[in-house]
Design a protein around this motif. Structure first.
Motif, PDB file in Angstrom:
ATOM      1  N   ALA A  86      -7.144  -2.162   5.584  1.00 49.78           N
ATOM      2  CA  ALA A  86      -7.930  -2.157   3.883  1.00 49.78           C
ATOM      3  C   ALA A  86      -9.584  -0.396   4.095  1.00 49.78           C
ATOM      4  O   ALA A  86      -9.644  -1.623   2.661  1.00 49.78           O
ATOM      5  N   LEU A 128     -16.134  -6.006   0.648  1.00 52.63           N
ATOM      6  CA  LEU A 128     -15.304  -5.555  -0.129  1.00 52.63           C
ATOM      7  C   LEU A 128     -16.431  -4.216  -0.659  1.00 52.63           C
ATOM      8  O   LEU A 128     -16.982  -5.495  -1.375  1.00 52.63           O
ATOM      9  N   ASP A 130     -14.841  -2.392  -3.181  1.00 44.63           N
ATOM     10  CA  ASP A 130     -14.179  -2.012  -4.122  1.00 44.63           C
ATOM     11  C   ASP A 130     -13.025  -3.582  -4.662  1.00 44.63           C
ATOM     12  O   ASP A 130     -12.345  -3.778  -3.961  1.00 44.63           O
ATOM     13  N   LYS A 132     -11.594  -4.601  -6.439  1.00 45.60           N
ATOM     14  CA  LYS A 132     -10.081  -4.493  -7.336  1.00 45.60           C
ATOM     15  C   LYS A 132      -9.647  -4.767  -5.886  1.00 45.60           C
ATOM     16  O   LYS A 132      -8.289  -5.336  -6.333  1.00 45.60           O
ATOM     17  N   LYS A 133      -9.930  -4.749  -4.838  1.00 44.82           N
ATOM     18  CA  LYS A 133      -9.502  -5.195  -4.004  1.00 44.82           C
ATOM     19  C   LYS A 133      -8.438  -6.524  -3.207  1.00 44.82           C
ATOM     20  O   LYS A 133      -7.937  -6.817  -2.209  1.00 44.82           O
ATOM     21  N   ASP A 136      -5.225  -7.949  -3.373  1.00 49.27           N
ATOM     22  CA  ASP A 136      -4.510  -7.812  -2.282  1.00 49.27           C
ATOM     23  C   ASP A 136      -4.756  -7.963  -0.772  1.00 49.27           C
ATOM     24  O   ASP A 136      -4.302  -8.288  -0.014  1.00 49.27           O
ATOM     25  N   VAL A 137      -6.065  -7.384  -0.972  1.00 52.55           N
ATOM     26  CA  VAL A 137      -6.571  -7.782   0.774  1.00 52.55           C
ATOM     27  C   VAL A 137      -6.272  -9.399   0.979  1.00 52.55           C
ATOM     28  O   VAL A 137      -6.283  -9.585   1.843  1.00 52.55           O
ATOM     29  N   PHE A 225      -1.349  -2.266   3.267  1.00 46.53           N
ATOM     30  CA  PHE A 225      -1.678  -2.408   2.604  1.00 46.53           C
ATOM     31  C   PHE A 225      -1.977  -1.742   1.200  1.00 46.53           C
ATOM     32  O   PHE A 225      -1.110  -0.272   1.645  1.00 46.53           O
ATOM     33  N   SER A 226      -1.219  -2.053   0.203  1.00 44.97           N
ATOM     34  CA  SER A 226      -0.791  -0.807  -1.183  1.00 44.97           C
ATOM     35  C   SER A 226      -1.550  -0.886  -1.765  1.00 44.97           C
ATOM     36  O   SER A 226      -2.305  -1.945  -2.865  1.00 44.97           O
ATOM     37  N   ASP A 227      -2.179  -0.022  -2.825  1.00 47.42           N
ATOM     38  CA  ASP A 227      -2.670   0.072  -4.013  1.00 47.42           C
ATOM     39  C   ASP A 227      -1.939  -0.047  -4.935  1.00 47.42           C
ATOM     40  O   ASP A 227      -2.471   0.218  -6.351  1.00 47.42           O
ATOM     41  N   THR A 229      -0.406  -2.609  -5.723  1.00 44.19           N
ATOM     42  CA  THR A 229       0.270  -4.200  -6.376  1.00 44.19           C
ATOM     43  C   THR A 229      -0.605  -4.396  -7.395  1.00 44.19           C
ATOM     44  O   THR A 229      -1.538  -4.219  -7.483  1.00 44.19           O
TER      45      THR A 229
END
Length: 251
Positions: A86, A128, A130, A132-133, A136-137, A225-227, A229
């Motif tokens: 990630a 992190l 970022d 915004k993750k 998702d993380v 992991f996908s951005d 999402t």
């Protein structure tokens, strides 16, 4: 006669010492305390956070200690790999030493009954850049072995700079208040005499979730992991404050 002379000499010496002490005392000038006005200034900055500290738990329970340790190690390894994927760097990835506890039939952790199961747990933390993750993380961490999700603490990488700015604003506010008060008394504010910072001021953190979540996993996903999402996440702002007490000389 000799005794009387010794007594007179001692008396003369005592009187001379007393006079000398009095003269020396009179030579010391009395320190005049300047006229002061003391005020307190405060400032608060609201900034958007750019760092997020995530904390997870990986726990396995089993009547077989060896099996519990093996499964816990496998899940922790997969969790660490997922966090690296990630984008978490090694310098900002940390895992604690695994903890082992035995649960007994009496419901406590005392050796007064038969072991019902062993509990093997470990904490994993990361940072992190970022935020915004964060959702998702967190989802990936759960899919790859995390059995507990603690509060995500949001903070700023510019903390030192912003604290200095808040202190400067607080001092400015203290001087403005002192100037206004002195004006009402027909006086002027001179140089600062003392400055004290309130030790309780600083960063007020924000959290991405209100409560910690603990659960027992039943199965694991692929952990990719996908951005793409879509997650609902509003980081808001964090507060950085300062409170300064200043005493100024009145002119």
């Amino acid at each position: 006669m000799k005794t009387i002379l010794l007594f007179i000499a001692a008396a003369i010496t005592f009187v001379a010492a007393a006079i000398t002490s009095l003269v020396v005392f009179r030579k010391v000038p009395e320190s005049a305390m300047p006229r002061l006005i003391s005020t307190t200034g405060s400032a608060e900055l609201h900034v958007v956070p750019d760092l997020a500290d995530l904390h997870f738990q990986v726990e396995v329970r089993s009547v077989n200690l060896a099996l519990a340790r093996q499964q816990q190690a496998e899940r922790a390894t997969k969790l660490l790999a997922a966090l690296r994927a990630a984008g978490v760097t090694e310098a900002e990835l940390q895992s604690s030493q695994s903890q082992i506890r035995a649960n007994y039939t009496n419901g406590s952790y005392q050796e007064t009954g038969k072991v019902t199961f062993y509990q093997v747990s470990q904490s994993v933390s990361c940072t992190l850049h970022d935020i915004k993750k964060v959702p998702d993380v967190t989802a990936v961490a759960v899919a790859m072995g995390a059995t507990g999700v603690e509060e995500a603490i949001l903070r700023t990488s510019q903390l030192r700079k912003l604290r200095d700015e808040a202190r400067a604003k607080a001092i400015h506010a203290a001087k403005e208040k002192a100037t206004a008060l002195a004006k009402e008394l027909g006086a002027k504010v001179g140089k600062s005499y003392s400055i004290t910072e309130d030790a309780d001021t600083g960063l007020t953190p924000a959290w991405s979730n209100a409560n910690s979540t603990n659960f027992q996993r039943t199965e694991m996903g692929n952990g990719r992991f996908s951005d793409d999402t879509t997650s609902v996440f509003a980081p808001g702002t964090i507060s950085i404050s300062a409170r300064i007490s200043v005493a100024f000389v009145l002119e």
